[in-house]
Design an enzyme around this catalytic site. Structure first.
Site, PDB file in Angstrom:
ATOM      1  N   SER A   6      -9.555   1.777   2.706  1.00 51.01           N
ATOM      2  CA  SER A   6      -8.640   2.547   1.891  1.00 51.01           C
ATOM      3  C   SER A   6      -7.627   1.697   1.126  1.00 51.01           C
ATOM      4  CB  SER A   6      -7.907   3.549   2.780  1.00 51.01           C
ATOM      5  OG  SER A   6      -7.155   2.883   3.772  1.00 51.01           O
TER       6      SER A   6
ATOM      7  N   SER B  67      -9.982  -0.917   6.690  1.00 46.03           N
ATOM      8  CA  SER B  67      -9.352  -0.724   5.375  1.00 46.03           C
ATOM      9  C   SER B  67      -8.698  -1.942   4.751  1.00 46.03           C
ATOM     10  CB  SER B  67      -8.303   0.378   5.464  1.00 46.03           C
ATOM     11  OG  SER B  67      -8.926   1.608   5.307  1.00 46.03           O
TER      12      SER B  67
ATOM     13  N   LYS C 274       0.866  -1.185   0.000  1.00 49.28           N
ATOM     14  CA  LYS C 274       0.000   0.000   0.000  1.00 49.28           C
ATOM     15  C   LYS C 274       0.902   1.235   0.000  1.00 49.28           C
ATOM     16  CE  LYS C 274      -3.771   2.009   2.803  1.00 49.28           C
ATOM     17  NZ  LYS C 274      -4.653   1.760   3.964  1.00 49.28           N
TER      18      LYS C 274
HETATM   19  N1  GLN Z   1     -13.191   3.681   6.007  1.00 47.34           N
HETATM   20  C1  GLN Z   1     -12.555   4.026   7.230  1.00 47.34           C
HETATM   21  C2  GLN Z   1     -12.162   5.473   7.235  1.00 47.34           C
HETATM   22  O1  GLN Z   1     -12.501   6.123   6.320  1.00 47.34           O
HETATM   23  C3  GLN Z   1     -11.407   3.123   7.488  1.00 47.34           C
HETATM   24  C4  GLN Z   1     -10.135   3.597   6.948  1.00 47.34           C
HETATM   25  C5  GLN Z   1      -8.979   2.739   7.370  1.00 47.34           C
HETATM   26  O2  GLN Z   1      -9.149   1.682   7.958  1.00 47.34           O
HETATM   27  N2  GLN Z   1      -7.782   3.251   7.078  1.00 47.34           N
HETATM   28  O3  GLN Z   1     -11.547   5.960   8.129  1.00 47.34           O
END
Ligand code: GLN
Length: 472
Positions: free
Chosen positions: A150, A174, A75
């Site tokens: 993400s 994410s 990532k």
């Molecule tokens: N969708 C969640 C957010 O927007 C999770 C993001 C994550 O786990 N980095 O914060």
């Protein structure tokens, strides 16, 4: 040539049917062929080829590591020395990592080969990949849909069969949500199981790195490799790393699920039916299944967004255009340098979260928001751990529905925040959680089943996941 598991890959490498050099060339070619999915921000052909040559020599000498020849993606928030990393933000466009994250060091020491960095929501803030400065990654299952966020790029790299496995990070879902949306496996280990050194921070008391893979055995093996204490991260536990690869569970296990989750109006009816069938199958196989009450479900998303934005506002303060990050050309004094650099460098969602985080930490509001959310976090953790005394693991759907279309307009940002309703409990409580493919929805799309276990109990997490995996 692609392989369904590391075991099969190693059999082919050992039999001389393929070399690491070939694996890398083929992966680069597939990445090229599938470039319209916008998965990679950048490929690393030079260092990938060098590593492949090195691992081929080690294989010849019988000295290769446990991830020999496993072609992986990172990532775009994991530092790899000498390579660019940007958290998919204009703030860090062009920034080159000075050192490697501990997880990257561990992958390389195990002889994995890193193919490139993948697109993610900006600073890991998002559920659809659409906050990335490089445009969204498309779901390999259907390119009109989001791969999730993400870590959508890392999930897509595996689901599109470009890489054998990949690493993402999970703060509120994410890893697990993109795994569910693309039909693969993804795990968020226990908070403190894996080092965060060299991981671009979003919310430090939630962030945790974990792998994506095509099978549970690979997922567990990679988790084992990246786990363990680290002098560079004091929040990382130095307790021993147990064997995590799932044994065939021969004992009956007890599974708990929450009525509030399964009866939730937001849950897609076909996913609910599938879940109820899974419960019946578990019972028929001699396992114990218990319905539990969890009165805090509606509080989870607010707790998550208060605490993570507070931590983000502090973590992202370092990007001031002076020390680190984009520097505006249009400034006339120090204050305007900060303002212009941050306004130009950060996208709208990141700005919104910094503002929200600064607000909940501000004098006069601190107790009402941040203080209350901290207390509520403890209540949720205590309740969760109590449930995990009663049952071995907690199970439920990973997401309320299948992958949704890219390019929708949201007038209310909290609509997307509710996507995280089932995934935020694990990071709020600091416990490990895995998403495994549950099946195919009548709409033809994959969806995931989530399993949560007690802190540092990854062996049981994978054991229970194995039971469920063999049933689907
Ligand atoms: N969708 C969640 C957010 O927007 C999770 C993001 C994550 O786990 N980095 O914060």
């Amino acid at each position: 040539m692609t392989f369904p598991s590391i075991e099969k890959l190693h059999a082919a490498l050992n039999a001389g049917e393929i070399s690491c050099t070939q694996l890398v060339e083929e992966a680069l070619q597939r990445a090229e062929e599938k470039s319209e999915l916008n998965i990679f921000v950048e490929l690393f052909p030079g260092s990938a080829r060098t590593k492949a040559t090195e691992v081929d020599a080690k294989l010849q000498a019988g000295k290769a590591g446990p991830l020999a020849g496993v072609v992986m993606a990172l990532k775009d928030n994991l530092c790899y020395a000498g390579h660019k990393v940007s958290a998919s933000s204009n703030m860090l466009r062009g920034f080159e990592a000075q050192f490697s994250a501990t997880v990257v060091e561990k992958l390389l020491a195990a002889d994995a080969i890193i193919l490139g960095r993948t697109g993610c929501d900006e600073f890991a803030m998002g559920s659809s990949n659409e906050t990335s400065a490089y445009g969204p990654v498309k779901n390999p299952v259907n390119p009109a849909l989001t791969p999730g966020g993400s870590s959508g790029g890392s999930a897509a790299a595996v689901a599109a069969d470009i890489c054998h496995a990949s690493l993402g990070s999970d703060t509120g879902g994410s890893i697990r949500q993109p795994a569910a949306f693309t039909g693969i496996y993804g795990v968020k280990p226990t908070y403190g199981r894996v080092s965060r050194h060299g991981v671009i921070a979003y919310a430090s008391s939630f962030d945790q790195v974990g792998p994506f893979a095509k099978c549970l055995e690979d997922l567990a093996l990679i988790t084992e490799v990246i786990s363990g204490g680290d002098d560079y991260d004091t929040t990382c536990s130095d307790r021993d790393v147990p064997a995590m690869r799932p044994p065939a569970a021969e004992r009956p296990l007890s599974f708990g699920y929450y009525r509030e989750v399964i009866e939730n109006d937001a849950l897609d009816p076909a996913i609910r039916t599938h879940f109820n069938d899974t419960v019946a199958k578990l019972q028929a196989a001699g396992h114990n299944v218990k319905a539990l009450d969890f009165p805090y479900l509606d509080a989870l998303v607010p707790i998550y967004y208060i605490l993570t934005t507070a931590e983000a506002s502090s973590n992202l303060a370092r990007y001031d255009g002076v020390h680190v990050g984009h520097r505006s050309k249009d400034f006339n004094d120090l204050e305007s340098l900060y303002k212009m650099s941050r306004s130009e460098g950060f996208g709208k969602e990141v700005q919104r979260r910094i503002l929200l985080g600064t607000f909940v930490l501000s004098a006069g509001y601190f107790d009402a928001f941040y203080g209350s959310a901290q207390k509520a976090r403890r209540v949720v953790r205590d309740a969760t751990l109590e449930h995990l005394q009663e049952v071995d693991v907690l199970i439920g759907p990973t997401t309320p529905h299948t992958a949704f279309p890219l390019g929708q307009t949201y007038t209310d940002p909290t609509v997307l925040y509710l996507e995280d309703i089932f995934t935020v409990q694990a990071p709020i409580a600091g416990i490990p959680a895995v998403s495994i493919p549950a099946g195919t929805h009548p709409n033809g799309l994959p969806f995931g089943l989530q399993i949560m276990a007690g802190p540092f109990d990854e062996p049981k997490l994978f054991e229970a996941a194995c039971v469920l995996d063999q049933m689907s």
